[in-house]
Design a protein around this motif. Sequence first.
Motif, PDB file in Angstrom:
ATOM      1  N   UNK A  24       0.830  -1.209   0.000  1.00  0.00           N
ATOM      2  CA  UNK A  24       0.000   0.000   0.000  1.00  0.00           C
ATOM      3  C   UNK A  24       0.868   1.265   0.000  1.00  0.00           C
ATOM      4  N   UNK A  25       1.930   1.236   0.769  1.00  0.00           N
ATOM      5  CA  UNK A  25       2.841   2.395   0.829  1.00  0.00           C
ATOM      6  C   UNK A  25       3.524   2.601  -0.521  1.00  0.00           C
ATOM      7  N   UNK A  26       3.972   1.516  -1.146  1.00  0.00           N
ATOM      8  CA  UNK A  26       4.624   1.626  -2.457  1.00  0.00           C
ATOM      9  C   UNK A  26       3.664   2.179  -3.503  1.00  0.00           C
ATOM     10  N   UNK A  27       2.421   1.743  -3.459  1.00  0.00           N
ATOM     11  CA  UNK A  27       1.410   2.240  -4.391  1.00  0.00           C
ATOM     12  C   UNK A  27       1.148   3.732  -4.162  1.00  0.00           C
ATOM     13  N   UNK A  28       1.023   4.125  -2.903  1.00  0.00           N
ATOM     14  CA  UNK A  28       0.798   5.539  -2.580  1.00  0.00           C
ATOM     15  C   UNK A  28       1.987   6.393  -3.028  1.00  0.00           C
ATOM     16  N   UNK A  29       3.201   5.896  -2.792  1.00  0.00           N
ATOM     17  CA  UNK A  29       4.401   6.626  -3.213  1.00  0.00           C
ATOM     18  C   UNK A  29       4.451   6.762  -4.732  1.00  0.00           C
ATOM     19  N   UNK A  30       4.109   5.701  -5.418  1.00  0.00           N
ATOM     20  CA  UNK A  30       4.100   5.720  -6.879  1.00  0.00           C
ATOM     21  C   UNK A  30       3.102   6.751  -7.395  1.00  0.00           C
ATOM     22  N   UNK A  31       1.928   6.791  -6.795  1.00  0.00           N
ATOM     23  CA  UNK A  31       0.916   7.776  -7.187  1.00  0.00           C
ATOM     24  C   UNK A  31       1.394   9.200  -6.910  1.00  0.00           C
ATOM     25  N   UNK A  32       2.025   9.401  -5.776  1.00  0.00           N
ATOM     26  CA  UNK A  32       2.529  10.735  -5.427  1.00  0.00           C
ATOM     27  C   UNK A  32       3.583  11.200  -6.430  1.00  0.00           C
ATOM     28  N   UNK A  33       4.508  10.318  -6.767  1.00  0.00           N
ATOM     29  CA  UNK A  33       5.559  10.653  -7.744  1.00  0.00           C
ATOM     30  C   UNK A  33       4.937  10.958  -9.108  1.00  0.00           C
TER      31      UNK A  33
END
Length: 154
Positions: free
Chosen positions: A111-120
């Motif tokens: 979930x954190x990796x997905x959120x980070x990817x979306x933010x980037x």
Amino acid sequence: MATQNPFDFSALFAGFDPQAIAKQFQEGLSGVSIPGIDSNSLIQAQRKNMELLMSTNQAMLAGSQALIQRQASMLQESIAEVTAAATKLAESGNPQDVSARQLELLQSGFQKALANSNEISNMIRETQESVAGQVNNRISESLQELKETISKVK
């Protein structure tokens, strides 16, 4: 001892002066006379183009720096989270607890990796939209200026 930020690319653009380029363009056109064409309007258009180039380069640079800083921050957060997770797993003696905790960590990490990817992705998109908007506006202005210059030709 102070160290220079390796991600500060502003020195690359320090010598770029749109005004100097416009002046060189003006000097180059000073001996040229095209009947019916106002060379000053061409010079002003070129000055605006150089200013746009400088501002879009600065916007892309700022966006790139923010992206790099955010990615570095994400990496530091991930390292801290992995360290804390490893400590908790080491403390847990029961294999069932370890397995349950590993599943929780896996889900939370995904979930954190997905959120980070979306933010980037959003950071990149916002920078691109800003720059594209500036360029589109200048193209429209430039076409209008060209139309006005041509309409003055007799």
